[in-house]
Motif scaffolding. Sequence first.
Motif, mmCIF file in Angstrom:
data_model
loop_
_atom_site.group_PDB
_atom_site.id
_atom_site.type_symbol
_atom_site.label_atom_id
_atom_site.label_comp_id
_atom_site.label_asym_id
_atom_site.label_seq_id
_atom_site.Cartn_x
_atom_site.Cartn_y
_atom_site.Cartn_z
ATOM 1 N N ASP A 196 0.826 -1.337 0.085
ATOM 2 C CA ASP A 196 0.044 -0.015 -0.157
ATOM 3 C C ASP A 196 1.043 1.220 -0.013
ATOM 4 N N GLU A 197 1.974 1.150 -0.435
ATOM 5 C CA GLU A 197 2.908 2.401 -0.593
ATOM 6 C C GLU A 197 2.176 3.595 -1.444
ATOM 7 N N LYS A 198 2.366 4.909 -0.960
ATOM 8 C CA LYS A 198 1.744 5.700 -1.655
ATOM 9 C C LYS A 198 3.095 6.773 -1.809
ATOM 10 N N THR A 199 3.104 7.827 -2.945
ATOM 11 C CA THR A 199 3.988 8.550 -3.081
ATOM 12 C C THR A 199 3.209 10.195 -3.488
ATOM 13 N N TYR A 200 3.774 11.274 -3.041
ATOM 14 C CA TYR A 200 3.206 12.312 -3.376
ATOM 15 C C TYR A 200 4.533 13.341 -3.431
#
Length: 254
Positions: A196-200
């Motif tokens: 569930d990695e997220k990058t912003y």
Amino acid sequence: MVHFVGAGPGAPDLITLRGKELLEQADVIIYAGSLVNPQLLDYAKPKCQIHNSAKMTLEEVLDVMRQAEKEGRVTVRLHTGDPCIYGAVREQMDVLDEEGIAYDSCPGVSSFCGAASALNLEYTLPEVSQSVIITRMAGRTPVPDKESIESFAAHQATMVVFLSTSMLEELSERLVAGGYTKDTPAAIVYKATWEDEKTYVCTVGTLAQTAREHQITKTALMIIGDAVSASSYERSRLYHPEFETEFRDKKSDC
Ligand code: SAH
């Protein structure tokens, strides 16, 4: 014998081969349950005794190690990322030294490397930044005064901020007070290398707003500096045809 092992940033196949072998051999595993991926425990022997240190004090961790040592059993102390970054390993090692219990360390992939991979980043872009500052905001655990965010910001190097996701308004203010402009590129990487990695990608000025919009409150790293989205940089000298190294002659026809 106690082995301090880096579990890597999250994905279970990002532990080192050595770390995996140590998990397979362990009679006792004490793992940092707040951040270590529990899938790594699948590598343990069926009879391995498993403890989650998120629910334990230092004293309790040491008691488990002592007991295992008395019984001639092998302990793995499994820390998230690499144990040398905010791992609280020294306080364990000092007691093991005092008590004559042997130990060694097996490195792991730190989350700041996992975060770079999530964004396909190079932190050390030539002519942009050649240094990475790893730091954190002071929270319930203090940071020495001489290591203020403002003082590090003055370098304009790439900065990776750990353990500070709940303090992003203040982080932005202090980065700006130290010399970054509000539109300096920044990024938030949540659970790097986990499923569930997220990058912003955002800016110094929009760190807090970005985290709020995406409900990111923990398990994240903030990356600050032009290396996050620099459009211009110098190519590396190492691979330049004009550059000679111990391993390669200059290509004179270029
Ligand atoms: N020894 C670890 C860091 C432990 S401190 C390492 O080398 O990575 C715990 C902090 O690390 C968290 O609050 C968060 O800021 C960061 N962290 C750990 N794992 C992470 C991950 N997979 N993605 C983003 N940040 C992570």
